[in-house]
Design a protein around this motif. Structure first.
Motif, mmCIF file in Angstrom:
data_model
loop_
_atom_site.group_PDB
_atom_site.id
_atom_site.type_symbol
_atom_site.label_atom_id
_atom_site.label_comp_id
_atom_site.label_asym_id
_atom_site.label_seq_id
_atom_site.Cartn_x
_atom_site.Cartn_y
_atom_site.Cartn_z
ATOM 1 N N LEU A 45 0.820 -1.207 0.000
ATOM 2 C CA LEU A 45 0.000 0.000 0.000
ATOM 3 C C LEU A 45 0.856 1.259 0.000
ATOM 4 O O LEU A 45 0.573 2.222 -0.718
ATOM 5 C CB LEU A 45 -0.928 -0.016 1.221
ATOM 6 N N PHE A 46 1.926 1.261 0.812
ATOM 7 C CA PHE A 46 2.749 2.464 0.950
ATOM 8 C C PHE A 46 4.032 2.376 0.135
ATOM 9 O O PHE A 46 4.891 3.260 0.255
ATOM 10 C CB PHE A 46 3.104 2.688 2.425
ATOM 11 N N ASP A 47 4.186 1.325 -0.662
ATOM 12 C CA ASP A 47 5.352 1.163 -1.528
ATOM 13 C C ASP A 47 6.646 1.227 -0.710
ATOM 14 O O ASP A 47 7.561 2.009 -1.005
ATOM 15 C CB ASP A 47 5.359 2.243 -2.616
ATOM 16 N N LEU A 48 6.725 0.386 0.310
ATOM 17 C CA LEU A 48 7.896 0.352 1.182
ATOM 18 C C LEU A 48 8.950 -0.583 0.605
ATOM 19 O O LEU A 48 8.638 -1.619 0.008
ATOM 20 C CB LEU A 48 7.501 -0.121 2.584
ATOM 21 N N HIS A 49 10.201 -0.227 0.823
ATOM 22 C CA HIS A 49 11.297 -1.030 0.282
ATOM 23 C C HIS A 49 11.383 -2.367 1.023
ATOM 24 O O HIS A 49 11.263 -2.419 2.255
ATOM 25 C CB HIS A 49 12.621 -0.275 0.424
ATOM 26 N N THR B 27 11.495 8.520 -1.743
ATOM 27 C CA THR B 27 10.906 9.606 -0.962
ATOM 28 C C THR B 27 10.499 9.147 0.437
ATOM 29 O O THR B 27 9.787 9.864 1.137
ATOM 30 C CB THR B 27 9.657 10.151 -1.686
ATOM 31 N N THR B 28 10.972 7.974 0.859
ATOM 32 C CA THR B 28 10.622 7.435 2.174
ATOM 33 C C THR B 28 11.857 7.360 3.058
ATOM 34 O O THR B 28 12.925 6.908 2.624
ATOM 35 C CB THR B 28 10.007 6.019 2.047
ATOM 36 N N LEU B 29 11.707 7.817 4.286
ATOM 37 C CA LEU B 29 12.756 7.683 5.288
ATOM 38 C C LEU B 29 12.436 6.490 6.177
ATOM 39 O O LEU B 29 11.282 6.280 6.561
ATOM 40 C CB LEU B 29 12.850 8.939 6.158
ATOM 41 N N PHE B 30 13.462 5.736 6.507
ATOM 42 C CA PHE B 30 13.307 4.618 7.436
ATOM 43 C C PHE B 30 14.265 4.831 8.596
ATOM 44 O O PHE B 30 15.489 4.839 8.420
ATOM 45 C CB PHE B 30 13.593 3.286 6.745
ATOM 46 N N VAL C 76 11.349 -3.213 5.139
ATOM 47 C CA VAL C 76 10.278 -4.029 5.706
ATOM 48 C C VAL C 76 10.868 -5.207 6.481
ATOM 49 O O VAL C 76 10.419 -5.542 7.582
ATOM 50 C CB VAL C 76 9.337 -4.529 4.591
ATOM 51 N N GLU C 77 11.889 -5.830 5.917
ATOM 52 C CA GLU C 77 12.533 -6.963 6.590
ATOM 53 C C GLU C 77 13.135 -6.526 7.925
ATOM 54 O O GLU C 77 13.004 -7.217 8.937
ATOM 55 C CB GLU C 77 13.612 -7.547 5.689
ATOM 56 N N ASP C 78 13.793 -5.365 7.929
ATOM 57 C CA ASP C 78 14.367 -4.847 9.179
ATOM 58 C C ASP C 78 13.283 -4.553 10.204
ATOM 59 O O ASP C 78 13.451 -4.817 11.404
ATOM 60 C CB ASP C 78 15.167 -3.574 8.906
ATOM 61 N N ALA C 79 12.160 -3.998 9.748
ATOM 62 C CA ALA C 79 11.091 -3.618 10.667
ATOM 63 C C ALA C 79 10.433 -4.834 11.294
ATOM 64 O O ALA C 79 9.992 -4.797 12.438
ATOM 65 C CB ALA C 79 10.048 -2.778 9.934
#
Length: 370
Positions: free
Chosen positions: A91-95, A116-119, A99-102
């Motif tokens: 949905l949010f086009d996360l890398h 354009t996304t900060l993690f 995602v694996e780290d989270a």
């Protein structure tokens, strides 16, 4: 144009507001409002700094925000599984790497950019209360907090039993002016809370260090102090150091490096948080040096006390050597020995032994060995 306020003054106001909320014992829990699973703690859209209806799924909330082209969605998760996160990642086009780290956690504090996304990864800490510090006491408990920040969304992923963002969400909702600055303001508020917890824990750990220091330098403290307590404090301090020190570089990067997610007027706030983090890191380094000094002082005191014990043992051995030598000589059972058949020979020998022991004892006493 956005007005840049004094970040230090704003930080003080935020801390006062946080303490006020805690004193009022406000119920800050939020029931899960998403059908995605129990990992979803909250999903709330915000427009112009105001909380909107939160009875929608994340996809519906995002569609509403993007249709209005204003505001953002703040989604909170607690220890999600890979399956629970899969839909959100799409949905949010996360890398995939982020995602694996989270999901897996156990990451080093960092800030990474994926388009354009900060993690961001933060180590959360809390002080474990204990009546008395022992060699096995847990002093610092750590958890993890991951934050995805995009143009119109914030996703916070919490691992561990502490570091809840419920109070922070309530605080920000009472301050629409801050929320109206967008997802970057939420990221700053999270970083500020995490760093404030670092400072609170370091202050609490200092009390434990002061207690051990007082005990070591008290009279006879070397015998009463368990060195395991000092080593345990060093281990717990190392755990705190692993949470604080690696975050210094990423926060400075957020404060100084330009990017689309964090506007310039928010970067000033990150500089204030980075200053507080530097203070916490310096305190931890000072505590580590102090514990090393306390440990060295304890070992030196133990060595001195052992030397004193050896001197006493040596002195008493010298005193006892006199009667031992005399008894050994007269115990050889020779027929012709001085004063062997004299009537007062026994009394004379005992007197000589007593006088010699007294002289030796007074000599050691005068020199401080006894």
């Amino acid at each position: 144009m956005a007005v840049v306020r004094n970040p230090r003054k704003v930080g003080d106001l935020r801390r006062v507001a946080r303490l006020t909320l805690r004193r009022r014992r406000v119920d800050l829990s939020h029931p899960a409002r998403s059908p995605l699973g129990s990992a979803v703690v909250n999903c709330v859209p915000y427009q112009k700094g105001a909380r909107q209806s939160a009875d929608r799924s994340p996809s519906e909330s995002v569609a509403r925000i993007r249709k209005a082209d204003e505001g953002f969605v703040w989604l909170g998760l607690h220890e999600p599984s890979q399956e629970e996160f899969a839909g959100l990642a799409a949905l949010f086009d996360l890398h995939p790497l982020a995602v694996e780290d989270a999901v897996q956690a156990h990451q080093r504090p960092k800030v990474e950019r994926y388009g354009t996304t900060l993690f961001a990864v933060f180590k959360t800490v809390s002080y474990v209360e204990h009546e008395e510090l022992t060699s096995t006491s847990e002093v610092v408990d750590t958890g993890e907090l991951m934050v995805f920040v995009g143009i119109d969304f914030v996703i916070s992923v919490r691992h561990g039993s502490h570091g809840s963002l419920g109070p922070l969400r309530e605080e920000l909702e009472a301050w629409p002016e801050r929320l109206s600055q967008g997802p970057a303001a939420v990221l700053h508020a999270i970083a500020d809370q995490v760093v404030d917890d670092y400072l609170a824990v370091t202050d609490a750990v200092q009390n434990d260090i002061d207690a051990v220091e007082t005990e070591v330098f008290a009279a006879g403290g070397a015998r009463r102090t368990d060195p395991g307590r000092i080593y345990q404090l060093k281990r717990e301090l190392l755990e705190l150091k692993r949470a604080v020190v690696p975050l210094t570089g990423p926060l400075r990067d957020l404060a100084d490096r330009k990017n689309r997610v964090v506007p310039e007027d928010i970067q000033a706030y990150f500089r204030d948080v980075a200053d507080h983090l530097t203070r916490a890191a310096e305190q931890i380094a000072a505590f580590d040096d102090l514990l090393n000094s306390i440990l060295q002082a304890h070992l030196a005191q133990v060595t001195v006390e052992q030397n004193e014990d050896m001197r006493k043992i040596t002195a008493w051995a010298a005193v006892v050597a006199v009667p031992t030598m005399a008894c050994g000589v007269y115990g050889m059972n020779f027929d012709h020995m001085p004063e062997l058949h004299w009537r007062y020979g026994y009394a004379m020998v005992m007197g000589v032994i007593a006088v010699a022991c007294v002289v030796i004892y007074r000599g050691f006493r005068r020199n401080g060995w006894l």
